[in-house]
Write an enzyme that holds these catalytic residues in place. Structure first.
Site, PDB file in Angstrom:
ATOM      1  N   ASP A   1      -2.642   7.874  -8.881  1.00  0.00           N
ATOM      2  CA  ASP A   1      -3.884   7.281  -8.405  1.00  0.00           C
ATOM      3  C   ASP A   1      -3.640   6.635  -7.031  1.00  0.00           C
ATOM      4  O   ASP A   1      -2.676   5.882  -6.866  1.00  0.00           O
ATOM      5  CB  ASP A   1      -4.303   6.219  -9.434  1.00  0.00           C
ATOM      6  CG  ASP A   1      -5.667   5.627  -9.184  1.00  0.00           C
ATOM      7  OD1 ASP A   1      -6.503   6.306  -8.575  1.00  0.00           O
ATOM      8  OD2 ASP A   1      -5.904   4.483  -9.637  1.00  0.00           O
TER       9      ASP A   1
ATOM     10  N   GLY B   1     -12.286  -3.309  -8.622  1.00  0.00           N
ATOM     11  CA  GLY B   1     -12.133  -4.698  -9.067  1.00  0.00           C
ATOM     12  C   GLY B   1     -13.384  -5.211  -9.767  1.00  0.00           C
ATOM     13  O   GLY B   1     -14.143  -4.452 -10.357  1.00  0.00           O
TER      14      GLY B   1
HETATM   15 ZN   LIG Z   1      -9.809   3.909  -7.071  1.00  0.00          ZN
END
Ligand SMILES: [Zn+2]
Length: 288
Positions: free
Chosen positions: A81, A184
């Site tokens: 990722d 987030g």
């Molecule tokens: Zn991401």
């Protein structure tokens, strides 16, 4: 069963669902995700982000991720990722990762394209697949903002016409698009533009679209995203938060002076993360 990113996205396309992609920066999260996927009999992507290197190195957790994928009763893709440098992508490929994301979204278009092409060439040698990103989700994968506490306005939505050129010129297998999500924790309710997803799909011959910043999006919006053509959903922050909250709750139930055993604390985190991941997987597979 270890499969490539391309193979797992083909399963998602056939079933018209999205596969959940969960980060595994600890053995606890890895076990929680594997158990969740096997209990639901759903394919899953386990992934490791370069920015999680300070928590546990890829060289340590990567091999364990590949072993678990091979042993699992469901199809599992092991994916890198947000790979930020080409040598780091190569490290993941050498360990046996079956998918890599090259994130050049902060670079000028031509540079992003050139590096993505190199990533595609590197991955072809091991049979792995490649995800790349166009547009910007503002905050980086770490979820770190500018510290102002304000929703950042640096998001740049993916341009479908540019996406068509990028997909054709790079040879990628999946495209991360920016259509209103943020990494987030959300500071305000996200407003998602599903037309961006639909237009990218129609201009690219139904290229699988990847949604980043999945934590905090409502169930209805997840369903709309999947129906618009999102086939991979990255989800980590709220899973991680569920584990942390479970630890805090457990410690809160102990009597004063009662010893706190680390192994008991992490078992609470594992149980909570497994339940959180199961809920997310069911939503992404339109089972709930
Ligand atoms: Zn991401």
């Amino acid at each position: 069963m270890l499969v490539t990113l391309k193979e797992i996205l083909a399963i998602a396309e056939e079933r018209q669902i999205a596969v959940g992609a969960f980060n595994t920066p600890s053995l606890t999260s890895l076990l929680a995700i594997r158990e969740a996927a096997e209990e639901l009999s759903l394919p899953v992507i386990i992934q490791f982000a370069q920015c999680h290197e300070p928590w546990i190195p890829l060289s340590v957790i990567g091999k364990i991720m590949v072993d678990h994928a091979k042993e699992a009763k469901v199809p599992v893709c092991v994916h890198l990722d947000h790979g930020e440098t080409l040598p780091y992508l190569q490290q993941a490929l050498d360990i046996g990762f079956t998918g890599i994301m090259y994130d050049g979204s902060t670079l000028p278009y031509e540079e992003n394209l050139e590096n993505t092409r190199k990533a595609v060439e590197m991955a072809a040698k091991t049979g792995a697949s490649v995800e790349a990103e166009l547009g910007s989700m503002g905050k980086r994968e770490s979820g770190a903002g500018d510290g102002s506490g304000q929703e950042d306005d640096t998001k740049i939505y993916t341009d479908p016409a540019q996406a068509k050129r990028f997909v054709e010129d790079s040879g990628i297998d999946a495209l991360a698009c920016s259509f209103g999500t943020t990494h987030g924790i959300y500071l305000t309710q996200p407003k998602l533009d599903f037309d961006v997803v639909r237009n990218v799909r129609s201009k690219t011959g139904n290229m699988p679209v990847v949604m980043h910043g999945g934590s905090g999006v409502g169930k209805e919006d997840f369903h709309k995203a999947v129906q618009a053509g999102v086939r991979k959903i990255n989800y980590f922050t709220y899973m991680d938060k569920s584990g942390g909250s479970a630890c805090a709750d457990y410690i809160g139930t102990l009597q004063k002076n009662e010893p706190v055993f680390f192994s008991s604390v992490i078992m609470e985190a594992q149980k909570a993360m497994k339940e959180n991941v199961k809920e997310a997987m069911k939503t992404f597979a339109l089972m709930d």
